[in-house]
Write a protein that holds these residues in place. Sequence first.
Motif, PDB file in Angstrom:
ATOM      1  N   GLY A 174       1.011  -1.051   0.051  1.00  0.00           N
ATOM      2  CA  GLY A 174       0.209   0.100   0.000  1.00  0.00           C
ATOM      3  C   GLY A 174       0.749   1.167   0.291  1.00  0.00           C
ATOM      4  O   GLY A 174       0.062   2.539  -0.094  1.00  0.00           O
ATOM      5  N   ASP A 175       1.860   1.230   0.534  1.00  0.00           N
ATOM      6  CA  ASP A 175       2.884   2.352   0.037  1.00  0.00           C
ATOM      7  C   ASP A 175       3.421   2.295  -0.924  1.00  0.00           C
ATOM      8  O   ASP A 175       3.543   1.992  -1.828  1.00  0.00           O
ATOM      9  CB  ASP A 175       4.375   1.969   1.362  1.00  0.00           C
ATOM     10  CG  ASP A 175       4.485   2.711   2.472  1.00  0.00           C
ATOM     11  OD1 ASP A 175       3.396   1.802   3.057  1.00  0.00           O
ATOM     12  OD2 ASP A 175       5.205   1.977   3.065  1.00  0.00           O
ATOM     13  N   ALA A 176       3.543   4.084  -1.425  1.00  0.00           N
ATOM     14  CA  ALA A 176       3.650   5.043  -2.355  1.00  0.00           C
ATOM     15  C   ALA A 176       5.805   5.036  -2.648  1.00  0.00           C
ATOM     16  O   ALA A 176       6.128   4.999  -1.081  1.00  0.00           O
ATOM     17  CB  ALA A 176       2.677   5.695  -2.571  1.00  0.00           C
ATOM     18  N   ILE A 177       5.906   4.604  -3.493  1.00  0.00           N
ATOM     19  CA  ILE A 177       7.097   5.077  -4.109  1.00  0.00           C
ATOM     20  C   ILE A 177       7.754   5.754  -4.895  1.00  0.00           C
ATOM     21  O   ILE A 177       6.737   5.754  -6.471  1.00  0.00           O
ATOM     22  CB  ILE A 177       7.501   3.424  -5.209  1.00  0.00           C
ATOM     23  CG1 ILE A 177       7.475   2.011  -4.799  1.00  0.00           C
ATOM     24  CG2 ILE A 177       9.147   3.574  -5.150  1.00  0.00           C
ATOM     25  CD1 ILE A 177       7.542   0.757  -5.116  1.00  0.00           C
ATOM     26  N   VAL A 178       8.147   7.078  -4.357  1.00  0.00           N
ATOM     27  CA  VAL A 178       8.927   8.269  -5.221  1.00  0.00           C
ATOM     28  C   VAL A 178       9.829   8.125  -5.302  1.00  0.00           C
ATOM     29  O   VAL A 178      10.458   8.294  -4.157  1.00  0.00           O
ATOM     30  CB  VAL A 178       8.227   9.269  -3.540  1.00  0.00           C
ATOM     31  CG1 VAL A 178       8.177  10.727  -4.517  1.00  0.00           C
ATOM     32  CG2 VAL A 178       6.605   9.951  -3.618  1.00  0.00           C
ATOM     33  N   LEU A 179       9.986   8.814  -6.584  1.00  0.00           N
ATOM     34  CA  LEU A 179      11.453   8.640  -7.178  1.00  0.00           C
ATOM     35  C   LEU A 179      11.823  10.260  -7.537  1.00  0.00           C
ATOM     36  O   LEU A 179      10.862  11.255  -7.826  1.00  0.00           O
ATOM     37  CB  LEU A 179      11.379   8.500  -8.467  1.00  0.00           C
ATOM     38  CG  LEU A 179      11.497   6.282  -8.512  1.00  0.00           C
ATOM     39  CD1 LEU A 179      11.242   6.043  -9.717  1.00  0.00           C
ATOM     40  CD2 LEU A 179      12.210   5.530  -7.057  1.00  0.00           C
ATOM     41  N   LEU A 180      13.350  10.621  -6.786  1.00  0.00           N
ATOM     42  CA  LEU A 180      13.672  11.586  -7.109  1.00  0.00           C
ATOM     43  C   LEU A 180      15.339  11.947  -7.803  1.00  0.00           C
ATOM     44  O   LEU A 180      15.627  10.319  -8.381  1.00  0.00           O
ATOM     45  CB  LEU A 180      14.740  11.926  -5.443  1.00  0.00           C
ATOM     46  CG  LEU A 180      13.417  12.648  -5.064  1.00  0.00           C
ATOM     47  CD1 LEU A 180      12.546  11.891  -4.622  1.00  0.00           C
ATOM     48  CD2 LEU A 180      13.929  13.403  -4.029  1.00  0.00           C
ATOM     49  N   ALA A 181      14.215  11.953  -8.765  1.00  0.00           N
ATOM     50  CA  ALA A 181      15.950  13.024 -10.075  1.00  0.00           C
ATOM     51  C   ALA A 181      17.347  12.405  -9.749  1.00  0.00           C
ATOM     52  O   ALA A 181      17.881  13.506  -9.191  1.00  0.00           O
ATOM     53  CB  ALA A 181      15.175  14.072 -11.118  1.00  0.00           C
ATOM     54  N   SER A 182      17.885  12.033 -10.770  1.00  0.00           N
ATOM     55  CA  SER A 182      19.112  12.212 -10.491  1.00  0.00           C
ATOM     56  C   SER A 182      19.872  13.231 -11.974  1.00  0.00           C
ATOM     57  O   SER A 182      18.846  13.303 -12.711  1.00  0.00           O
ATOM     58  CB  SER A 182      19.725  10.582 -11.400  1.00  0.00           C
ATOM     59  OG  SER A 182      19.295  10.231 -12.543  1.00  0.00           O
TER      60      SER A 182
END
Lengths: 376, 376
Positions: free
Chosen positions: A199-207
């Motif tokens: 249920g957790d969201a995966i947030v990606l940050l830019a490289s």
Amino acid sequence: MTASHATPAHPDALTYEQAGVNYDQVDPIKLLAQQSAKATAASLVRHGLSEIVASRGESAYVLDAGPFYLASIVECLGTKILVADAVYRETGKSYYAAIAQDTIAMAVNDLITVGATPLIVQAYWAAGGSDWFADKKRASDLIAGWKAACDTCGVSWGGGETPALAGVVEGGTIDLGASCVGLVQPKSRLSLGDNLAAGDAIVLLASSGIHANGVSLARKLAERLPNGYQSDVGDGQPFGEALLAPTILYAPVTEALAKAGVTINYCVNVTGHGWRKLLRHTRDLTYRIHTVPPVPAVLSYMQREAKLDNAEAYGTLNMGAGFAFFVKSEQAEQTVAIAKACGIEAWVAGRVEAGSKQVIIEPIGVTYGTDDLKLR
Amino acid sequence: MTASHATPAHPDALTYEQAGVNYDQVDPIKLLAQQSAKATAASLVRHGLSEIVASRGESAYVLDAGPFYLASIVECLGTKILVADAVYRETGKSYYAAIAQDTIAMAVNDLITVGATPLIVQAYWAAGGSDWFADKKRASDLIAGWKAACDTCGVSWGGGETPALAGVVEGGTIDLGASCVGLVQPKSRLSLGDNLAAGDAIVLLASSGIHANGVSLARKLAERLPNGYQSDVGDGQPFGEALLAPTILYAPVTEALAKAGVTINYCVNVTGHGWRKLLRHTRDLTYRIHTVPPVPAVLSYMQREAKLDNAEAYGTLNMGAGFAFFVKSEQAEQTVAIAKACGIEAWVAGRVEAGSKQVIIEPIGVTYGTDDLKLR
């Protein structure tokens, strides 16, 4: 995994083993070192302290110091220095400030994964000879970049070691490393994944580009290219200089999230092993990715020129995602907004699901399973 | 100073500059680095913390973490690894466990000078190639020595970094470093020299040999000797193996002193610059030495073969004194007794006096003044 690194999909593909990195030779000894290290924790009892066992195998080591947790790490830049050296030789352009930021990023971006506020950085600069420091431009750029990165992360540069090690470090270059110490305070900020859940969201940050992992592959590729580091990656930038975009420092984001009351269940610093790192936590969970970030020009170029299929590329390089947060789904959009407010692009990119341990990257049809990442 | 390193007393004398270490090239950049580092401390305010300003320039950096002080450091072994490599090549004898102890000693012996209990060590092992770890004997000796040294110091080996850095680190060898973190608790254990005063006793603790400083000189000397590292140092031991006696770990002594209620006003880890290090504290005080320890055979041999006069020898090598405590005179004998109980020979060797900043070593007629040590 749809393709392994041992059997590249394309006959001309440049694998990591061909690039001179043999994980098989390192790993059994790494395991012995890890077991020996683990046994030393018993000594902490005599000081009335204890380690956080779950932090072994994570990106930073955590000690329970009573009123707060203490996190520490040592990291190195690796062979990216050789790209900076080559570009400096070929063009006279100094990227040593960028390289300094990379080195600090290697340490700080790992330290913050456990929920620590980074506080102190120590410099480890081992030159191949005293003459490395005699080039004032190079040396003062390194210092300026180091200081600026410390300021961005809010850490105090405590000191360090600048030995000249002719015979150990190759002449004309420098072995750069950093140690970092931080506090997890309040203790509830500890983010070792205990609360990571379906249920957790995966947030990606830019490289910003390659950061400092996958560089051996890039160097090997440069040798193959007719114009080497001068090759245009497609947006007018020469390959060498595109590689030298400094690693993004993510510490301002973790601090801003804490301040805003966002609870981070887990973090992954996407370094070696690329997106396979998303499998880092021991728990059996499925990570389903529905959105992939735009790929920096230098990484698209590398994928194309090294003839890597998507499984190889995403399993080796960050492909545009430098850091991942696992947060409650209702805090996902806020996490993205806070990262953006820190000047870093971010996306709600997927979700955690019950199921076997795998990363499913839907937009590119790639899946990595447990056989694809052995870090512990 | 009765003799300087720029003008050796003997025409054939082997100076440190001839041995390839040029402090002049390093120092201006070191100063710029120190100034830049100092400026970063302002960031700590945003975390509600502050540094101990007096710790800058000392052997470890100290942060006021509230209930206790936090001390940290990164250090490296340096070129002693090349002696171990040579002996291994020539004789098959592995001294990699000893070398591991040296590396930890470099970090821990510095950290304890500020009054900290060392708690965590991180390993930095940067090999010239993955194949370094393929030699199981060498690699497992390194691990065993590292673990044993951690156990002696009561520290937890938190983890570390074992990169293969072909092109940065020379093939066939390894760049070894260690970071160490500790706590000063209670805060009254802080020993930055605030209470250092005329009347204090100087207690010297034995070294085991060269430790890990002065090794470039030893290596240069080995090149001059007909039998190189196989030369007998006078007690039957070959030069190479005598050099590889591991550095003594002094952490058990500082912990035992604290437990016994001995107040340490100041400490000096006698490393590079030999006995000139006794001038480390900023205060104008005279250090009068009436007793010098017996000189280990390997160091007498080096002094004789390299044709160093006493001023050069004691200004470069530890000459039998690996660590110094500055304590109230009434606690001097107790300090010696506690060191001996830890298995380390010790002597009440001198006293602190009012007067200009100098070290007077009476038994050998050598004096070092402020021009002889510029570490800040």
